[in-house]
Structure formats: structure tokens, C-alpha cells
Write a protein that holds these residues in place. Structure first.
Motif, mmCIF file in Angstrom:
data_model
loop_
_atom_site.group_PDB
_atom_site.id
_atom_site.type_symbol
_atom_site.label_atom_id
_atom_site.label_comp_id
_atom_site.label_asym_id
_atom_site.label_seq_id
_atom_site.Cartn_x
_atom_site.Cartn_y
_atom_site.Cartn_z
ATOM 1 N N LEU A 129 -72.619 -31.740 -53.489
ATOM 2 C CA LEU A 129 -73.310 -32.375 -52.377
ATOM 3 C C LEU A 129 -74.157 -33.552 -52.850
ATOM 4 N N ARG A 130 -74.762 -33.419 -54.035
ATOM 5 C CA ARG A 130 -75.535 -34.529 -54.587
ATOM 6 C C ARG A 130 -74.641 -35.723 -54.891
ATOM 7 N N ARG A 131 -73.433 -35.480 -55.385
ATOM 8 C CA ARG A 131 -72.513 -36.580 -55.668
ATOM 9 C C ARG A 131 -72.079 -37.272 -54.368
ATOM 10 N N GLU A 136 -73.009 -42.122 -50.568
ATOM 11 C CA GLU A 136 -73.604 -42.723 -49.375
ATOM 12 C C GLU A 136 -74.716 -43.692 -49.749
ATOM 13 N N VAL A 137 -75.488 -43.349 -50.771
ATOM 14 C CA VAL A 137 -76.553 -44.244 -51.226
ATOM 15 C C VAL A 137 -75.957 -45.524 -51.804
ATOM 16 N N PHE A 138 -74.857 -45.419 -52.538
ATOM 17 C CA PHE A 138 -74.179 -46.598 -53.067
ATOM 18 C C PHE A 138 -73.754 -47.538 -51.937
ATOM 19 N N ARG A 139 -73.184 -46.981 -50.873
ATOM 20 C CA ARG A 139 -72.737 -47.830 -49.770
ATOM 21 C C ARG A 139 -73.907 -48.539 -49.093
ATOM 22 N N SER A 140 -74.981 -47.815 -48.862
ATOM 23 C CA SER A 140 -76.138 -48.442 -48.219
ATOM 24 C C SER A 140 -76.783 -49.485 -49.131
ATOM 25 N N ARG A 141 -76.876 -49.187 -50.432
ATOM 26 C CA ARG A 141 -77.416 -50.176 -51.361
ATOM 27 C C ARG A 141 -76.529 -51.409 -51.458
ATOM 28 N N GLY A 142 -75.215 -51.219 -51.475
ATOM 29 C CA GLY A 142 -74.303 -52.352 -51.546
ATOM 30 C C GLY A 142 -74.415 -53.245 -50.326
ATOM 31 N N ASP A 160 -75.268 -48.578 -62.211
ATOM 32 C CA ASP A 160 -75.205 -47.201 -61.730
ATOM 33 C C ASP A 160 -73.786 -46.830 -61.289
ATOM 34 N N LEU A 161 -73.099 -47.760 -60.645
ATOM 35 C CA LEU A 161 -71.737 -47.488 -60.196
ATOM 36 C C LEU A 161 -70.789 -47.345 -61.377
ATOM 37 N N SER A 162 -70.981 -48.145 -62.412
ATOM 38 C CA SER A 162 -70.145 -48.009 -63.608
ATOM 39 C C SER A 162 -70.350 -46.654 -64.273
ATOM 40 N N SER A 163 -71.594 -46.186 -64.320
ATOM 41 C CA SER A 163 -71.850 -44.851 -64.869
ATOM 42 C C SER A 163 -71.254 -43.762 -63.984
ATOM 43 N N PHE A 164 -71.302 -43.964 -62.688
ATOM 44 C CA PHE A 164 -70.760 -42.977 -61.758
ATOM 45 C C PHE A 164 -69.244 -42.854 -61.901
#
Length: 356
Positions: A129-131, A136-142, A160-164
Motif C-alpha cells: 500500500l505504501r508503494r 500517486e505522490v509521484f504523479r502529483s509531484r510530476g 526518487d523515481l530512478s530509485s523507485f
């Protein structure tokens, strides 16, 4: 003497013009407007209307906040069930100790193993659920970074996206290039477009292959199955598996609760975009009426079911993608129409060959 130029005037479409135009008359030379302020602006400009066929579907609406009473009820009910199960297990273990000591220890050990396994399952679901929440946080930040052209925020988001996505081998080349160009791109929006192209394009291509394969399987199975209930069951099964595979492809790795959550988001996305994605509905009508007329009835139904599965896959792709579509073209249902049509025609040729 020359007559003064006629002042411009507006008239309704249905009215007869003051000076009818003759096809054999010479074209009149345009005249200058003596008073530009007298020109009236059109009340309705047809060129400002959006193109409903090619317009992309709008993003899903914000989720409604749940009532706190629901959370209180679920928490209290869960605590009550946990206490009831604990008292039931304690009663059984006490009875076994009263009969034979080794049976009591065996029951206590089994209960401990079950508790540890349940704790591990809950921990795995919490991580899943955290992932999903991080996606969702990535989309809003982008979206915010592109709107504000924030260079600092874009660099942090790309890192952060590269690490993800570091566990995805398809993104290795893109992560290496972004690492080399991390300080060279000074525009935040350009950096986000570059990250979307290099990191997510390979994953988008694999997702489209998954969607097409699932649509072909649904088309084939529903074309040969004898019962409509079998068709419905297989479409639901294939759609659920496709949603899970696409979420795992983009790094979500949902568990049971995570799958329920992302499936609910996919259904919400379909509900929002279903009434405005006029282009998709048009393609469905073309498939259902034109292609089914050239094929057999069962193959036509199979193609329509395959297109429905492809639409569910596209909604899952839109929901599970870490960044919104910006630099990369959003795939549509028409991208799969030609492949499914060719597949259906090949199946029709095979059937005709078997009959002869």
C-alpha cells in the motif's frame, strides 16, 4: 462619383442576403472597413469547440473523503473480532493443556506460527500500500513540477523515481543517461519530459504488449466458449490479472488489499472517462457493426470483448503509471484495433480452412 463603402452588418443564417451572389459574376474586390469599432464579434466560434474524437480523456476526479464513522466502525469491529479469536484460541490451548501437556505446547506453537505468518502478511500488505501511495505522490509531484517549471523539484523527483524503478532492468539505460545529464538540464519541465521518455517508454511498450496479448486471449476464448457465463468469468479473470501485471510492471507490486485498491481506481477511471471518451466509443461501434458484419457472429463478439479488455488495460496503465502522460503520446483503443482485426481475420481463415 464613387459611392461610400457599405458598413458591415450582421444577419441570421436563415435570412436572405441583401445582395445575392451570382456564380457567373466577377469576384468583388474587398473593401476597407471605415469604422473598425462597428464590427461585432461573433457570439459563437465553431473553431473553439474541442475535438471530441481526438481529445484525451480527462484525469480522474479527486476521491471523496470517507466519513470518520466508517473508520470508527471498522476499527471497533476489527478489535472485537481479534479479542474473540484470542479468547477462542486461549480456551482451546487451555483445554489441551488440561488433557495432555504436549498437545497444549503443540497448539501454542501452531498458534504462534499462525500469528507470525499473519504479521508477515500484514507487513507485506502495508508495504504494498505504501508503494501504491508513493506512485500517486509521484504523479502529483510530476504534475506540479511541470506546471511550475521547478528545476530543483524536478531533479529531486527524477532521483526518487530512478530509485523507485531501480529493480526494473528495462530502465537501466535511462537511469544511466539521466545520471549523466542530471546537472546539464536546467529546465525543470524539460528534465521531467526527458525522464518520462527514458524511464517510462520501455515500460509503456511492455504494458501495451501485455494489453494486446490479454485482448487476443479474451477474443479467442470468448469466440469459442459455448456459454455467456464462461465469457463473463474469463473476461473478469483476465482483466484482474492484467491489472495486477501492469501495476507490478510499473513498480507497484500490489498485494491483496493493494489489488483491491488499484482495481477500484481503475473502475473509477473508467466511470469518469467512459462518458467523454467519444473516440473510444466510436471505435467500439465501428468494431461491433463493421467488423462483426464481415466476420462470424462469435468472432465479432470476441473482438468486442477483446477491445473491452484493452480499454480496461489502458485504464490500469493510466492509473499505475508513476508519471502522467506528457512527453509520450497516450495510447488509445485504436492502437489495438488493427492487431485484433488481423487476429480475427486469421481465425476466420483458419475456420474456413477447417470446414473445407
Amino acid at each position: 462619383m464613387t459611392t461610400p463603402p457599405r458598413r458591415p452588418a450582421s444577419f441570421p443564417i436563415t435570412a436572405e442576403p441583401e445582395h445575392p451572389v451570382h456564380l457567373d459574376a466577377a469576384p468583388r474586390r474587398p473593401r476597407a472597413i471605415s469604422d473598425p469599432s462597428s464590427v461585432r464579434e461573433a457570439e459563437h466560434d465553431i473553431f473553439d469547440e474541442p475535438d471530441l474524437v481526438t481529445a484525451p480523456p480527462p484525469p480522474a476526479t479527486a476521491k471523496r473523503r470517507r466519513s470518520p464513522l466508517t473508520a470508527i466502525f471498522l476499527s471497533a469491529f476489527g478489535a472485537f473480532v481479534s479479542l474473540a479469536l484470542g479468547l477462542w484460541a486461549e480456551s482451546i490451548i487451555s483445554d489441551l493443556f488440561a488433557r495432555t501437556e504436549w498437545l497444549g505446547w503443540l497448539a501454542a506453537g501452531l498458534a504462534g506460527i499462525a500469528a507470525l505468518a499473519l504479521l508477515a502478511i500484514l507487513l507485506r500488505e502495508f508495504i504494498a500500500l505504501r508503494r501504491l501511495k508513493s506512485m500517486e505522490v509521484f504523479r502529483s509531484r510530476g504534475t506540479a513540477v511541470i506546471a511550475n517549471n521547478d528545476t530543483k523539484g524536478a531533479r529531486a523527483l527524477v532521483q526518487d523515481l530512478s530509485s523507485f524503478l531501480s529493480a526494473k532492468p528495462e530502465t537501466a539505460a535511462g537511469r544511466r543517461m539521466l545520471s549523466d545529464l542530471h546537472d546539464d538540464v536546467i529546465d525543470g519541465a524539460d528534465l521531467m519530459r526527458l525522464a518520462e521518455t527514458e524511464l517510462l517508454t520501455p515500460l509503456d511498450q511492455r504494458a501495451q504488449i501485455m494489453i494486446l496479448d490479454a485482448a487476443k486471449r479474451v477474443s479467442l476464448v470468448t469466440a469459442v466458449s459455448p456459454r455467456a457465463l464462461v465469457d463473463l468469468a474469463y473476461v473478469i479473470f483476465e482483466a484482474g490479472r492484467l491489472i495486477r501485471r501492469i501495476a507490478d510492471l510499473y513498480g507497484g507490486r500490489p498485494g491483496t488489499l493493494g489489488f483491491i485498491r488499484i482495481a477500484r481506481d481503475v473502475l473509477a477511471h473508467l466511470a469518469v472517462t467512459g462518458t467523454v471518451a467519444f473516440g473510444d466509443s466510436l471505435v467500439h461501434q465501428l468494431v461491433g457493426q463493421g467488423l462483426a458484419a464481415r466476420l462470424s457472429a462469435r468472432l465479432g463478439e470476441g473482438v468486442v470483448n477483446g477491445m473491452m479488455t484493452a480499454r480496461i488495460g489502458l485504464a490500469a496503465m493510466e492509473t499505475a503509471r508513476p508519471l502522467p502522460f506528457n512527453a509520450v503520446r497516450r495510447p488509445g483503443i485504436s492502437d489495438f484495433l488493427a492487431a485484433l482485426s488481423t487476429f480475427a481475420r486469421a481465425r476466420r481463415s483458419e475456420q474456413d480452412g477447417d470446414r473445407t
